[in-house]
Motif scaffolding. Sequence first.
Motif, mmCIF file in Angstrom:
data_model
loop_
_atom_site.group_PDB
_atom_site.id
_atom_site.type_symbol
_atom_site.label_atom_id
_atom_site.label_comp_id
_atom_site.label_asym_id
_atom_site.label_seq_id
_atom_site.Cartn_x
_atom_site.Cartn_y
_atom_site.Cartn_z
ATOM 1 N N TYR A 12 37.339 24.742 40.542
ATOM 2 C CA TYR A 12 37.987 24.578 41.753
ATOM 3 C C TYR A 12 38.950 25.725 41.237
ATOM 4 C CZ TYR A 12 41.486 23.082 44.429
ATOM 5 O OH TYR A 12 42.725 22.681 45.613
ATOM 6 N N VAL A 13 39.143 25.812 40.282
ATOM 7 C CA VAL A 13 40.557 27.265 40.171
ATOM 8 C C VAL A 13 39.625 28.830 40.820
ATOM 9 C CG1 VAL A 13 42.075 28.748 38.716
ATOM 10 C CG2 VAL A 13 41.633 26.112 38.199
ATOM 11 N N GLN A 14 37.976 28.564 40.609
ATOM 12 C CA GLN A 14 37.738 29.146 40.795
ATOM 13 C C GLN A 14 37.579 30.087 43.002
ATOM 14 O OE1 GLN A 14 34.677 28.223 38.135
ATOM 15 N NE2 GLN A 14 34.814 30.736 36.939
ATOM 16 N N THR A 15 37.631 29.121 43.554
ATOM 17 C CA THR A 15 37.669 28.494 44.953
ATOM 18 C C THR A 15 39.092 28.964 45.581
ATOM 19 O OG1 THR A 15 38.167 26.204 45.115
ATOM 20 C CG2 THR A 15 35.669 26.461 44.646
ATOM 21 N N LEU A 16 39.645 29.202 44.856
ATOM 22 C CA LEU A 16 41.135 29.858 44.921
ATOM 23 C C LEU A 16 41.604 30.697 45.905
ATOM 24 C CD1 LEU A 16 43.725 27.096 42.575
ATOM 25 C CD2 LEU A 16 42.972 27.195 44.973
ATOM 26 N N PRO A 17 41.512 31.161 46.492
ATOM 27 C CA PRO A 17 41.164 32.417 47.011
ATOM 28 C C PRO A 17 42.437 33.208 46.661
ATOM 29 C CG PRO A 17 41.315 31.210 49.463
ATOM 30 C CD PRO A 17 41.621 30.265 47.742
ATOM 31 N N TRP A 18 43.540 33.148 47.039
ATOM 32 C CA TRP A 18 44.739 33.960 46.235
ATOM 33 C C TRP A 18 44.341 34.295 44.537
ATOM 34 C CZ3 TRP A 18 47.317 37.172 48.638
ATOM 35 C CH2 TRP A 18 47.282 36.801 49.753
ATOM 36 N N PHE A 19 44.164 32.952 44.282
ATOM 37 C CA PHE A 19 44.535 33.158 42.443
ATOM 38 C C PHE A 19 43.100 33.872 42.255
ATOM 39 C CE2 PHE A 19 44.911 30.860 38.402
ATOM 40 C CZ PHE A 19 44.413 31.506 37.509
ATOM 41 N N SER A 20 42.345 33.970 42.615
ATOM 42 C CA SER A 20 40.824 35.384 42.579
ATOM 43 C C SER A 20 41.386 36.690 42.872
ATOM 44 C CB SER A 20 40.051 34.387 42.767
ATOM 45 O OG SER A 20 39.880 34.686 44.364
ATOM 46 N N HIS A 21 41.734 36.717 44.173
ATOM 47 C CA HIS A 21 42.625 37.707 44.912
ATOM 48 C C HIS A 21 42.918 38.854 43.778
ATOM 49 C CE1 HIS A 21 44.194 40.612 47.983
ATOM 50 N NE2 HIS A 21 45.196 40.392 47.352
ATOM 51 N N ILE A 22 44.525 37.813 43.060
ATOM 52 C CA ILE A 22 45.437 38.209 42.049
ATOM 53 C C ILE A 22 45.172 38.696 40.566
ATOM 54 C CG2 ILE A 22 47.861 38.281 41.233
ATOM 55 C CD1 ILE A 22 48.458 36.629 43.627
ATOM 56 N N TYR A 23 43.932 37.966 40.263
ATOM 57 C CA TYR A 23 43.180 37.615 39.138
ATOM 58 C C TYR A 23 41.585 37.670 38.989
ATOM 59 C CZ TYR A 23 42.315 37.587 34.307
ATOM 60 O OH TYR A 23 41.926 37.298 32.766
ATOM 61 N N PRO A 24 40.877 38.943 39.529
ATOM 62 C CA PRO A 24 39.583 38.653 39.989
ATOM 63 C C PRO A 24 38.815 38.251 38.213
ATOM 64 C CG PRO A 24 40.199 40.329 40.605
ATOM 65 C CD PRO A 24 41.487 40.419 40.225
ATOM 66 N N ASN A 25 38.700 38.542 37.752
ATOM 67 C CA ASN A 25 38.493 37.996 36.313
ATOM 68 C C ASN A 25 37.887 36.273 36.451
ATOM 69 O OD1 ASN A 25 36.940 38.818 34.092
ATOM 70 N ND2 ASN A 25 38.530 38.478 32.832
ATOM 71 N N ILE A 26 38.976 35.719 36.863
ATOM 72 C CA ILE A 26 38.871 34.654 37.085
ATOM 73 C C ILE A 26 37.601 33.581 37.039
ATOM 74 C CG2 ILE A 26 39.566 33.507 39.257
ATOM 75 C CD1 ILE A 26 40.429 31.458 35.639
ATOM 76 N N LYS A 27 37.000 34.542 37.577
ATOM 77 C CA LYS A 27 35.935 34.161 38.294
ATOM 78 C C LYS A 27 34.122 34.489 37.177
ATOM 79 C CE LYS A 27 36.027 33.705 43.826
ATOM 80 N NZ LYS A 27 35.389 34.223 45.293
ATOM 81 N N ASN A 28 34.915 35.129 36.231
ATOM 82 C CA ASN A 28 33.713 35.185 35.156
ATOM 83 C C ASN A 28 33.822 34.967 34.426
ATOM 84 O OD1 ASN A 28 32.546 38.190 37.001
ATOM 85 N ND2 ASN A 28 34.563 38.773 36.314
ATOM 86 N N ILE A 29 34.632 33.351 34.099
ATOM 87 C CA ILE A 29 35.076 32.941 33.104
ATOM 88 C C ILE A 29 34.342 31.698 32.968
ATOM 89 C CG2 ILE A 29 36.826 31.432 32.078
ATOM 90 C CD1 ILE A 29 38.891 34.049 32.625
ATOM 91 N N ALA A 30 33.981 30.808 32.274
ATOM 92 C CA ALA A 30 33.585 29.702 32.173
ATOM 93 C C ALA A 30 34.207 28.542 32.789
ATOM 94 C CB ALA A 30 32.521 29.272 30.773
ATOM 95 N N ALA A 31 33.053 28.206 33.076
ATOM 96 C CA ALA A 31 33.691 26.895 34.360
ATOM 97 C C ALA A 31 32.895 25.607 33.922
ATOM 98 C CB ALA A 31 33.916 27.148 35.225
ATOM 99 N N PRO A 32 32.896 25.599 32.538
ATOM 100 C CA PRO A 32 32.276 23.953 32.035
ATOM 101 C C PRO A 32 32.494 22.561 33.037
ATOM 102 C CG PRO A 32 33.355 24.892 30.514
ATOM 103 C CD PRO A 32 34.089 25.381 31.465
ATOM 104 N N ASP A 33 32.641 22.619 34.177
ATOM 105 C CA ASP A 33 33.123 21.422 34.814
ATOM 106 C C ASP A 33 32.525 21.155 35.746
ATOM 107 O OD1 ASP A 33 34.806 23.309 35.769
ATOM 108 O OD2 ASP A 33 35.973 21.509 36.589
ATOM 109 N N ARG A 34 33.229 19.157 36.838
ATOM 110 C CA ARG A 34 32.031 19.532 38.020
ATOM 111 C C ARG A 34 32.917 19.336 38.962
ATOM 112 N NH1 ARG A 34 26.602 16.224 35.857
ATOM 113 N NH2 ARG A 34 25.021 17.741 34.869
#
Length: 351
Positions: free
Chosen positions: A80-102
């Motif tokens: 879910y965090v990886q889908t937040l547009p402003w989070f990934s805009h300000i901290y792009p590396n969030i999309k490179n971190i493991a997301a072990p949940d559904r």
Amino acid sequence: MKRIITMLFALLISIGLLAGCGTENASKGATQEVHTITDIGGTQVQLPTHVERIADLWPANNQVMLMLGGADKLVATTQYVQTLPWFSHIYPNIKNIAAPDRFGFDLQLEELQKVSPQVIIVNSKKQAEQVRQGGFTAVHMEFTDYKGLRNVVSMTADILGGNAVEIAKSYNAYLDKNIALAEEKTKGLTDAERPRVMHIATGENLLKVDGTKTIIDEWIHYAGGINAIEQKGRGLTLTMEEIIKANPDIIIVGDVNSKAAIEKIMNDPQWSGIKAVQMGRVYSNPVGTFKWDRYSAESALQILWAGQIIQPQLFGDINLVKETQDFYKHFMHYELSTTEAERIIAGEGPQ
């Protein structure tokens, strides 16, 4: 011979004492390398003093990690965090971190083992138990009001250590300042002068609203309103008849899909008799690195924004764009442009 035996005995005692001192010093050193915190469930959790690998499986708290300067220590986040547009805009590396949940519903412990977190942050007792049974160290955090928000910020800072502790103190002071400002502005209002406000949690379900004893109820009150929903609890599902009966003066729609929801509300005959719709007082809630309205460090700004929506004559002197820019610069380590700040306040994503 006796003299030699005596000397050997003395030597053995000396070696034993030195070994004992070494053990004691090692023990003291080990003690200095860990510390204990008490999580929201009352569990005492022993953590390394210098935590470098954190899995934050509570979506909202990833924003707190970012604010406290700990985002680079994240080895696991949520989808879910990886889908937040402003989070990934300000901290792009969030999309490179493991997301072990559904999307928060099912933890993948085998995926967590691959990233070897020293501590895992979760927001439910069930998840904490699941994680601990998997052999991990878990810290259970959650909150439903501003007091709990302060506590969670401080607890997260305690995990991170270093500069995070001072940032947490600064943030909590800022939150207290905004609450005090709002209370001062609205202290003279009678109940009759406070509009009835209904907060819809998400545009995906227009019947899902927030009641009393919630952080939503708190900021409605601070901003000079009264919660139109008198039932206790968050995410309550009402009938259309109950919403019509509540008849709010103002409707605020949360989450990133609020624009489409508002269009539906304004064009649906079922909603046409409600005061807020008739007066055109239906609003999108701001969304930044997390939703301003709930479980968010940016809820400190929500109080000011809600004040301008609910009591514009009392909060009109606040420059919310500048306030948002200052907040992001000081707490999110990012300089927003004027346009970016305006889009966050309007509940719109980055361009």
